[in-house]
Design an enzyme around this catalytic site. Structure first.
Site, PDB file in Angstrom:
ATOM      1  CD  GLN A  29      -2.502   1.396   2.644  1.00 52.32           C
ATOM      2  OE1 GLN A  29      -2.181  -0.086   3.415  1.00 52.32           O
ATOM      3  NE2 GLN A  29      -4.136   1.914   2.746  1.00 52.32           N
ATOM      4  CB  SER A  51       2.710   6.599   4.489  1.00 58.19           C
ATOM      5  OG  SER A  51       1.331   5.988   5.770  1.00 58.19           O
ATOM      6  CB  SER A  98       4.160  -2.971   5.594  1.00 60.04           C
ATOM      7  OG  SER A  98       3.831  -2.110   6.493  1.00 60.04           O
ATOM      8  CD  GLU A 114      -4.762   0.040   6.331  1.00 61.50           C
ATOM      9  OE1 GLU A 114      -4.762   1.688   5.729  1.00 61.50           O
ATOM     10  OE2 GLU A 114      -3.784   0.020   6.872  1.00 61.50           O
ATOM     11  CD  GLU A 145      -3.363   9.539  19.041  1.00 65.99           C
ATOM     12  OE1 GLU A 145      -2.509   8.716  18.557  1.00 65.99           O
ATOM     13  OE2 GLU A 145      -2.730   9.314  20.421  1.00 65.99           O
TER      14      GLU A 145
HETATM   15  C1  LIG Z   1       3.508  -1.269  11.855  1.00 64.65           C
HETATM   16  C2  LIG Z   1       3.273   0.482  10.562  1.00 64.65           C
HETATM   17  C3  LIG Z   1       3.009  -0.333   9.002  1.00 64.65           C
HETATM   18  C4  LIG Z   1       3.065   0.897   7.927  1.00 64.65           C
HETATM   19  N1  LIG Z   1       2.418   0.385   6.818  1.00 64.65           N
HETATM   20  C5  LIG Z   1       1.911   0.472   6.093  1.00 64.65           C
HETATM   21  C6  LIG Z   1       1.693   0.812   4.799  1.00 64.65           C
HETATM   22  O1  LIG Z   1       2.094  -0.110   4.724  1.00 64.65           O
HETATM   23  N2  LIG Z   1       1.855   1.744   3.918  1.00 64.65           N
HETATM   24  C7  LIG Z   1       1.501   3.289   4.105  1.00 64.65           C
HETATM   25  O2  LIG Z   1       1.470   3.652   2.865  1.00 64.65           O
HETATM   26  N3  LIG Z   1       1.799   3.305   5.497  1.00 64.65           N
HETATM   27  C8  LIG Z   1       2.046   2.707   6.319  1.00 64.65           C
HETATM   28  N4  LIG Z   1       2.154   2.940   7.772  1.00 64.65           N
HETATM   29  C9  LIG Z   1       1.906   4.354   7.793  1.00 64.65           C
HETATM   30  C10 LIG Z   1       0.560   4.703   8.495  1.00 64.65           C
HETATM   31  O3  LIG Z   1      -0.246   4.862   7.749  1.00 64.65           O
HETATM   32  C11 LIG Z   1       1.224   6.702   9.406  1.00 64.65           C
HETATM   33  O4  LIG Z   1       2.850   6.009   9.849  1.00 64.65           O
HETATM   34  C12 LIG Z   1      -0.395   6.812  10.058  1.00 64.65           C
HETATM   35  O5  LIG Z   1      -0.851   6.792   9.243  1.00 64.65           O
HETATM   36  C13 LIG Z   1       0.113   8.225  10.543  1.00 64.65           C
HETATM   37  O6  LIG Z   1       1.195   9.176  10.047  1.00 64.65           O
HETATM   38  P1  LIG Z   1       2.919   9.510  10.468  1.00 64.65           P
HETATM   39  O7  LIG Z   1       3.346   8.651  10.989  1.00 64.65           O
HETATM   40  O8  LIG Z   1       2.746  10.481   9.559  1.00 64.65           O
HETATM   41  O9  LIG Z   1       2.164  10.709  11.615  1.00 64.65           O
HETATM   42  P2  LIG Z   1       2.384  11.855  12.128  1.00 64.65           P
HETATM   43  O10 LIG Z   1       0.230  12.082  11.326  1.00 64.65           O
HETATM   44  O11 LIG Z   1       2.242  12.493  11.655  1.00 64.65           O
HETATM   45  O12 LIG Z   1       1.464  12.706  13.599  1.00 64.65           O
HETATM   46  C14 LIG Z   1       2.095  12.068  15.147  1.00 64.65           C
HETATM   47  C15 LIG Z   1       0.531  12.139  16.146  1.00 64.65           C
HETATM   48  O13 LIG Z   1       0.497  13.356  15.762  1.00 64.65           O
HETATM   49  C16 LIG Z   1      -0.493  12.568  16.043  1.00 64.65           C
HETATM   50  N5  LIG Z   1      -2.037  13.267  15.511  1.00 64.65           N
HETATM   51  C17 LIG Z   1      -1.960  13.737  14.276  1.00 64.65           C
HETATM   52  N6  LIG Z   1      -2.732  14.860  13.680  1.00 64.65           N
HETATM   53  C18 LIG Z   1      -3.908  14.888  14.742  1.00 64.65           C
HETATM   54  C19 LIG Z   1      -4.688  15.077  14.765  1.00 64.65           C
HETATM   55  N7  LIG Z   1      -5.282  15.656  13.557  1.00 64.65           N
HETATM   56  N8  LIG Z   1      -5.346  15.059  15.951  1.00 64.65           N
HETATM   57  C20 LIG Z   1      -4.621  14.733  16.820  1.00 64.65           C
HETATM   58  N9  LIG Z   1      -3.504  14.379  17.046  1.00 64.65           N
HETATM   59  C21 LIG Z   1      -3.152  14.270  15.469  1.00 64.65           C
HETATM   60  C22 LIG Z   1      -0.534  10.759  15.985  1.00 64.65           C
HETATM   61  O14 LIG Z   1      -2.263  10.780  16.277  1.00 64.65           O
HETATM   62  C23 LIG Z   1       0.886  10.644  16.027  1.00 64.65           C
HETATM   63  O15 LIG Z   1       0.202  10.707  17.653  1.00 64.65           O
HETATM   64  C24 LIG Z   1       2.644   2.125   8.894  1.00 64.65           C
HETATM   65  C25 LIG Z   1       2.590   2.659  10.065  1.00 64.65           C
HETATM   66  C26 LIG Z   1       3.167   1.692  10.568  1.00 64.65           C
HETATM   67  C27 LIG Z   1       3.916   2.200  12.068  1.00 64.65           C
END
Ligand SMILES: Cc1cc2nc3c(=O)[nH]c(=O)nc-3n(C[C@H](O)[C@H](O)[C@H](O)COP(=O)(O)OP(=O)(O)OC[C@H]3O[C@@H](n4cnc5c(N)ncnc54)[C@H](O)[C@@H]3O)c2cc1C
Lengths: 387, 353
Positions: free
Chosen positions: A108, A111, A143, A226, A357
């Site tokens: 996928q 991100s 992933s 998902e 969140e």
């Molecule tokens: C093990 C693992 C596998 C993954 N696999 C995939 C994959 O296969 N394909 C893919 O595309 N993505 C994948 N991801 C990515 C995942 O979808 C993102 O990490 C996730 O959506 C969060 O985005 P970010 O990491 O940019 O965090 P951010 O969006 O930067 O968030 C940082 C912190 O701020 C908080 N936050 C952000 N916005 C708000 C809000 N509006 N209100 C309150 N709190 C907020 C979040 O909850 C978090 O605690 C994977 C992630 C992990 C950990």
């Protein structure tokens, strides 16, 4: 179609196909018999039956070759329902069968370094060139990209309009020139996810899923599925991660304490209440009453999994770890590895597929109808957003 | 077995809800709690027009021949209204105790012509059924005291279990002393028998009676929690501070999302307990739902700010009901402790399995 009809279908299928023969042939035949996912249409691995009847099929075929749910998770949970909902007939016929048999693994590409929770701000560009699109950008946390044959991909096709409106959704050929996958070592020591660089990747227009500019709606379908896929899988009473904890508890009476006993019983109750609400949600879906509970399932699943795996490490009093070797993992192995791995891997449950969140925001706004957050980016063209 | 509601249950819910909306609004409940909490006129209508009093009684004994599922739906609605009617005490606990005896009194209870209470402490549990009770039978007469009896104030007949046997005593032959109770809408009383004339009705498996009561109490707790959640949602959408509805603040939204998840799970646990009132299902439902009702009621009070602390606002009725029913028929801790042996999670002294 009822339980008896399905059982008869399975019996007829087993009469014609030997489970002890070639694994792949058996799985292909199962798909062709409509016993892959019975609620899909005929000809696409299903029978157009009700979703709950799948459990009957799984029970009847429990001792036959199985697909690999861990490695195929993204294909089964996210790509397949999206292709079913938005794909052309040709796309459905091309992709669904090898997706289900596991001949082709999916990942996928959603991100990006600058777009996680705020997925709609993503910057990966797709520019039309005749019958093809040229894609440039960088994805992250992908992933299983290292063994994926195909990807579901969201790109920006129009930077001039507000962020949600300028997106287009594709199936990306992971073998195409310009796709580069680099492992990202993670907290568990291994590399389950990756960075993916897309440089001048050419995708033919028949790999587009849905209309140009409609990518956000298509992505919503993926994300909804998902969350149910991550949080809503059926378990038996005392099953899942709880089973690992209970095994340890029963085998090591000398490690039990009163405090841990109280906490374990509370977790057992929470796990059971959570399991029952999952069963209730699946009943609702099967009866065609889509309930809003789906978005909450992943939230409770993540909290519970993290509490249970943390408990397990504490109970075992084991300061070791099973294996820090840096390797590219085949799948998420929640049951084959030790408590330390499970504890660390479960930390991802409240991040992957939408953070807890974000899911609370969704429940609060879409289920409970509370006012949305003040929006500063609603009518601003994507290209003018601060970055 | 299904965890969803049947059409019949939804119809029953609709008629109970409509009647309660008309006859039992929160303001009316608040008004009566300090004088005469039990609303026996309302109870007569519920029993006579909708037939709720006889739900658990088979048709040949004069009842509706329904099951725990229907009774659960009625309790959800009664919980949502904190309705001061003796459904749980008379139509569930007393009725269930009397059922195996097929006593003729069942027909009268079903019609709502008479009301009974089980003379057992509401704090007794399926695991300690005798808690709070010291009654002995001598030559057809009962003597002794039971504390914390719910529904005694509204009862015509008291059903008294003594050493595995069930006796019926006219309420007038006992002394029922009601002091102030934490739960204003379901007060408890001390019942004293002094050589009271008693009729032997038959055998009584008190633990089983209390278990069914606990199973159904989970539905009432669900109703209490639902009302608190819905009312709070309504309030935070309307109430403005800092030029925004307070429900637009994320700290509030996230708390409500978590409460909703708790309530969703309480609904599944309650439905499971009525679909299969086995020891494990009942223990799970009580261990979960009792806590959820208290948590949601406490959060409701907090999120209403100062108004939540007033006597006029009905949230206190729900908090009092939630906290009392957390203790009734076994505390969450009692039910969790029972699970330890029921599902094989032995404690430190449990040793090898
Ligand atoms: C093990 C693992 C596998 C993954 N696999 C995939 C994959 O296969 N394909 C893919 O595309 N993505 C994948 N991801 C990515 C995942 O979808 C993102 O990490 C996730 O959506 C969060 O985005 P970010 O990491 O940019 O965090 P951010 O969006 O930067 O968030 C940082 C912190 O701020 C908080 N936050 C952000 N916005 C708000 C809000 N509006 N209100 C309150 N709190 C907020 C979040 O909850 C978090 O605690 C994977 C992630 C992990 C950990």
């Amino acid at each position: 179609m009822n339980e008896a009809d399905i059982k008869q279908r399975v019996a007829e299928f087993l009469a014609g196909h030997d489970p002890a023969g070639d694994r792949l042939e058996f799985l292909r035949a199962r798909f062709d018999a409509g016993l892959a996912w019975v609620w899909f249409p005929e000809g696409l691995g299903g029978l157009g039956a009700s979703r709950e009847l799948q459990q009957v099929v799984e029970r009847e075929l429990a001792d036959t070759p199985q697909i690999n749910g861990g490695k195929q998770g993204i294909g089964l949970g996210m790509a397949a329902p999206t292709i079913l909902a938005f794909g052309t007939e040709e796309q459905k016929r091309r992709f669904l069968r090898p997706l289900w048999t596991g001949e082709e693994i999916w990942c996928q590409l959603f991100s990006e370094p600058g777009a996680g929770s705020d997925l709609a701000t993503l910057a990966t560009r797709a520019v039309r060139d005749g019958d093809e699109w040229v894609v440039d950008g960088q994805k992250v946390w992908t992933s299983g990209a290292h063994h994926a044959r195909w990807a579901i991909l969201v790109t920006r096709t129009d930077p001039e309009v507000p962020k949600h409106r300028g997106l287009t959704y594709f199936v990306c050929d992971m073998n195409a020139p310009g796709v580069e996958v680099r492992p990202l070592r993670q907290i568990t020591g291994e590399a389950e996810f990756n960075e993916v660089f897309l440089t001048g990747v050419r995708l033919s227009d028949d790999l587009r899923l849905g209309e140009v500019g409609d990518g956000w709606r298509v992505a919503q379908t993926t994300l909804m599925n998902e969350r149910v896929a991550i949080g809503g899988a059926p378990t038996r009473r005392g099953g899942g991660v709880m089973a690992a904890v209970l095994d340890a508890w029963r085998e090591r009476p000398e490690l039990r304490t009163h405090d841990l006993h109280q906490r374990l019983l509370s977790l057992w109750v929470e796990a059971e209440a959570t399991r029952l609400s999952g069963a209730r949600l699946r009943e609702q879906l099967a009866a065609g009453q889509p309930g809003p509970e789906g978005s909450g399932m992943k939230l409770s699943f993540a909290k519970l999994n993290q509490a249970l795996t943390g408990f397990d490490v504490e109970f075992n009093r084991d300061l070791g770890y099973d294996d820090w070797t840096f390797r590219r993992s085949e799948d998420v192995d929640f049951f084959g590895r030790g408590p330390g791995y499970r504890y660390l891997r479960a930390k991802g449950n409240s991040i992957e597929g939408g953070t807890s969140e974000i899911l609370r925001n969704i429940v609060a706004e879409r289920v409970l109808g509370l006012p949305s957050e003040p929006r500063v980016d609603k009518d601003v063209p994507w290209k003018d957003l601060p970055r | 077995m299904t965890l969803l509601y049947t059409e019949i249950e939804e119809e029953l819910r609709a008629s109970v809800r409509a009647l309660l909306a008309d006859r039992c609004p929160p303001a009316a409940v608040i008004e009566r709690v300090e004088s005469e909490p039990a609303d026996l006129d309302l109870w007569k209508t519920l029993a006579g027009e909708i037939g709720v009093a006889g739900l658990l009684i088979p048709e040949e004994l004069g009842g509706a021949g329904a099951g725990p599922g229907e009774a659960g739906v009625v309790l959800e609605e009664l919980g949502r209204a904190v309705a001061p009617v003796p459904f749980l005490t008379s139509a569930v606990l007393a009725t269930r105790a009397l059922l195996p005896t097929r006593d003729a009194l069942l027909g009268e209870l079903a019609e709502g012509r008479r009301t009974a209470a089980l003379a057992v402490s509401f704090a007794a549990s399926p695991y300690r059924p005798q808690r709070g009770s010291a009654v002995r039978a001598e030559g057809g007469r009962l003597s002794g005291t039971v504390t914390g009896v719910a529904g005694a104030d509204a009862a015509d007949v008291l059903l008294v279990p003594v050493d595995g046997e069930l006796y019926a005593v006219e309420a007038a032959a006992a002394v029922v002393t009601a002091g102030p109770s934490l739960d204003l809408t379901r007060p408890v009383a001390t019942v004293t028998f002094d050589r009271a004339e008693a009729r032997h009705a038959g055998a009584c498996d008190l633990a089983a009676v209390l278990r069914l009561g606990a199973a159904l109490l989970a539905s009432e707790q669900l109703g209490v929690a639902e009302w608190c959640l819905e009312t709070t949602l309504g309030y935070v959408k309307e109430r403005h501070q800092f030029a925004r509805p307070v429900g637009s603040f994320q700290a509030i939204k996230h708390r409500l999302a978590d409460l909703w998840l708790d309530v969703v799970r309480a609904r599944a646990a309650a439905r499971n307990a009525v679909a299969d009132p086995s020891a494990v299902s009942v223990a799970v439902a009580q261990a979960w739902n009792a806590g959820v009702a208290v948590r949601v009621a406490e959060e409701a009070l907090q999120l209403h700010g100062g108004i939540g602390m007033t006597w006029e606002h009905p949230v206190h009725l729900y908090l009092k009901r939630a906290k009392s029913s957390e203790i009734a028929l076994g505390t969450p801790g009692d039910h969790r402790a029972a699970l330890a042996s029921l599902v094989g999670v032995p404690g430190p002294e449990g040793g090898e399995q």
